[in-house]
Design a protein around this motif. Structure first.
Motif, PDB file in Angstrom:
ATOM      1  N   GLY A  84      -3.541  -3.037  -6.966  1.00  0.00           N
ATOM      2  CA  GLY A  84      -3.627  -1.733  -6.325  1.00  0.00           C
ATOM      3  C   GLY A  84      -4.660  -1.686  -5.227  1.00  0.00           C
ATOM      4  O   GLY A  84      -4.416  -1.137  -4.142  1.00  0.00           O
ATOM      5  N   ARG A  85      -5.837  -2.268  -5.455  1.00  0.00           N
ATOM      6  CA  ARG A  85      -6.887  -2.256  -4.433  1.00  0.00           C
ATOM      7  C   ARG A  85      -6.515  -3.115  -3.241  1.00  0.00           C
ATOM      8  O   ARG A  85      -6.773  -2.756  -2.092  1.00  0.00           O
ATOM      9  CB  ARG A  85      -8.209  -2.735  -5.037  1.00  0.00           C
ATOM     10  N   LEU A  86      -5.897  -4.254  -3.495  1.00  0.00           N
ATOM     11  CA  LEU A  86      -5.511  -5.136  -2.394  1.00  0.00           C
ATOM     12  C   LEU A  86      -4.382  -4.530  -1.569  1.00  0.00           C
ATOM     13  O   LEU A  86      -4.372  -4.643  -0.334  1.00  0.00           O
ATOM     14  CB  LEU A  86      -5.107  -6.499  -2.950  1.00  0.00           C
ATOM     15  N   GLU A  87      -3.434  -3.869  -2.230  1.00  0.00           N
ATOM     16  CA  GLU A  87      -2.364  -3.200  -1.486  1.00  0.00           C
ATOM     17  C   GLU A  87      -2.926  -2.091  -0.607  1.00  0.00           C
ATOM     18  O   GLU A  87      -2.448  -1.881   0.519  1.00  0.00           O
ATOM     19  CB  GLU A  87      -1.328  -2.647  -2.458  1.00  0.00           C
ATOM     20  N   ALA A  88      -3.931  -1.404  -1.099  1.00  0.00           N
ATOM     21  CA  ALA A  88      -4.545  -0.330  -0.313  1.00  0.00           C
ATOM     22  C   ALA A  88      -5.215  -0.861   0.945  1.00  0.00           C
ATOM     23  O   ALA A  88      -5.362  -0.131   1.934  1.00  0.00           O
ATOM     24  CB  ALA A  88      -5.554   0.427  -1.169  1.00  0.00           C
ATOM     25  N   SER A  89      -5.605  -2.140   0.940  1.00  0.00           N
ATOM     26  CA  SER A  89      -6.253  -2.738   2.108  1.00  0.00           C
ATOM     27  C   SER A  89      -5.282  -3.533   2.969  1.00  0.00           C
ATOM     28  O   SER A  89      -5.695  -4.204   3.918  1.00  0.00           O
ATOM     29  CB  SER A  89      -7.404  -3.641   1.660  1.00  0.00           C
ATOM     30  N   GLY A  90      -3.989  -3.481   2.634  1.00  0.00           N
ATOM     31  CA  GLY A  90      -2.980  -4.104   3.483  1.00  0.00           C
ATOM     32  C   GLY A  90      -2.381  -5.389   2.969  1.00  0.00           C
ATOM     33  O   GLY A  90      -1.421  -5.899   3.557  1.00  0.00           O
ATOM     34  N   SER A  91      -2.900  -5.953   1.895  1.00  0.00           N
ATOM     35  CA  SER A  91      -2.309  -7.160   1.327  1.00  0.00           C
ATOM     36  C   SER A  91      -1.101  -6.798   0.463  1.00  0.00           C
ATOM     37  O   SER A  91      -0.929  -5.643   0.065  1.00  0.00           O
ATOM     38  CB  SER A  91      -3.336  -7.914   0.468  1.00  0.00           C
ATOM     39  N   LYS A  92      -0.280  -7.775   0.174  1.00  0.00           N
ATOM     40  CA  LYS A  92       0.889  -7.562  -0.677  1.00  0.00           C
ATOM     41  C   LYS A  92       0.965  -8.642  -1.754  1.00  0.00           C
ATOM     42  O   LYS A  92       1.905  -9.437  -1.795  1.00  0.00           O
ATOM     43  CB  LYS A  92       2.170  -7.548   0.165  1.00  0.00           C
ATOM     44  N   PRO A  93      -0.039  -8.687  -2.640  1.00  0.00           N
ATOM     45  CA  PRO A  93      -0.021  -9.720  -3.669  1.00  0.00           C
ATOM     46  C   PRO A  93       1.030  -9.445  -4.733  1.00  0.00           C
ATOM     47  O   PRO A  93       1.358  -8.288  -5.012  1.00  0.00           O
ATOM     48  CB  PRO A  93      -1.426  -9.639  -4.267  1.00  0.00           C
ATOM     49  N   ARG A  94       1.546 -10.513  -5.315  1.00  0.00           N
ATOM     50  CA  ARG A  94       2.485 -10.388  -6.432  1.00  0.00           C
ATOM     51  C   ARG A  94       1.821 -10.916  -7.695  1.00  0.00           C
ATOM     52  O   ARG A  94       1.075 -11.890  -7.647  1.00  0.00           O
ATOM     53  CB  ARG A  94       3.768 -11.164  -6.134  1.00  0.00           C
ATOM     54  N   ILE A  95       2.104 -10.262  -8.814  1.00  0.00           N
ATOM     55  CA  ILE A  95       1.591 -10.705 -10.101  1.00  0.00           C
ATOM     56  C   ILE A  95       2.613 -11.654 -10.712  1.00  0.00           C
ATOM     57  O   ILE A  95       3.766 -11.279 -10.945  1.00  0.00           O
ATOM     58  CB  ILE A  95       1.336  -9.523 -11.048  1.00  0.00           C
ATOM     59  N   GLY A  96       2.190 -12.896 -10.972  1.00  0.00           N
ATOM     60  CA  GLY A  96       3.080 -13.910 -11.524  1.00  0.00           C
ATOM     61  C   GLY A  96       2.616 -14.383 -12.882  1.00  0.00           C
ATOM     62  O   GLY A  96       1.414 -14.437 -13.169  1.00  0.00           O
TER      63      GLY A  96
END
Length: 295
Positions: A84-96
């Motif tokens: 959630g924090r990374l998406e708010a800063s523009g990243s698009k991480p996936r949980i694997g």
């Protein structure tokens, strides 16, 4: 290509989290992040996860993945909070995570008597890895290796000369992981260790835990060669029957981890809180054993 790795130790649960970086592209994966949890007060905090986030931010990294080696039973994962924090800063991480976690979800949905609000279909995670699945961090291409035995869903991640092995093995002085949780099996763990021991001796092995003796510093990293030569539970010449007998005898003496039930309830949800109830409060369940109690 080999990753740069920065490791962070969580003293309360003896857990290592790692950030694996492709230096060329400045892309990264976070492996086994931890939340802070006080089981007495029920307070969940993010100090440890914030350390990871600060490192990511100050070094200018982009995060492609948040990777779990398995559904942990001794600490709460920070995967969802970090996403959630990374998406708010523009990243698009996936949980694997490994595909075997679906059986872990089903097992603990039943053991905790969770209702229809928990589907146990893996929707909390973005990607399920099968054995040999390719995983890319920037220009760095790695793969998943299933290494069950400690749990049914245990998975190792291989990037270049680095192996992130979860709880399959600890530091050589500490041995191997227990196999008495649901889905665990000492024979299967022995076979998984042999798969790891087939890697080059120089392979860097990044641990998920270390339990150092008093006065020693925790170890984040060892090597396949060091494990084969010095692991107190399973060296290169150890027979399967010897290992299984040792593991079963040792496991029979172990109690549950201090955060077993809180960890599993959060971690089967990728670190999300259980649904809030009518007053907006979140609750964790604790199965009781009271054979001498009469109602």
């Amino acid at each position: 290509m080999n990753p740069e790795v920065r490791s962070f130790y969580h003293q309360d649960t003896f857990t290592w989290s790692h950030v694996a970086v492709d230096a060329a592209s400045r892309r990264a994966a976070i492996i086994d992040p931890v939340l802070d949890f006080d089981p007495v007060t029920g307070q969940v905090q993010t100090h440890s996860a914030q350390r990871l986030l600060e490192y990511i931010t100050t070094t200018g990294l982009g995060v492609d993945w948040i990777l779990e080696t398995h559904i942990h039973a001794d600490h709460l994962t920070a995967a969802a909070w970090l996403k959630g924090r990374l998406e708010a800063s523009g990243s698009k991480p996936r949980i694997g995570i490994g595909r075997g976690m679906l059986s872990v979800q089903r097992t603990f949905k039943q053991k905790l008597n969770l209702g229809d609000e928990f589907a146990a279909d893996g929707r909390e995670f973005d990607v399920f890895f099968d054995d040999g699945a390719e995983i890319t961090i920037g220009h760095l291409v790695g793969r998943a290796m299933t290494t069950p035995g400690h749990t049914a869903d245990s998975l190792s991640y291989l990037f270049g000369d680095a192996a992130f092995i979860g709880d399959t093995l600890f530091a050589p002085r500490s041995g191997s992981a227990r196999c008495d949780f649901p889905g665990g099996d000492a024979h299967v763990l022995f076979d998984s260790i042999q798969r790891l021991y087939a890697l080059p001796d120089a392979t860097r092995v990044f641990l998920a835990h270390d339990y150092p003796p008093p006065g020693d510093s925790p170890l984040a990293q060892t090597s396949i060669g060091a494990q084969k030569a010095d692991n107190i539970h399973v060296r290169s010449g150890t027979r399967a029957d010897e290992f299984v007998a040792m593991r079963r005898n040792r496991d029979a003496t172990l109690g549950l981890p201090r955060l077993f039930w809180p960890s599993l309830q959060m971690n089967i949800r990728a670190g999300r809180l259980p649904p809030a109830e009518g007053d907006g409060q979140h609750f964790l369940r604790l199965p009781l054993s009271a054979p001498d109690f009469t109602s």
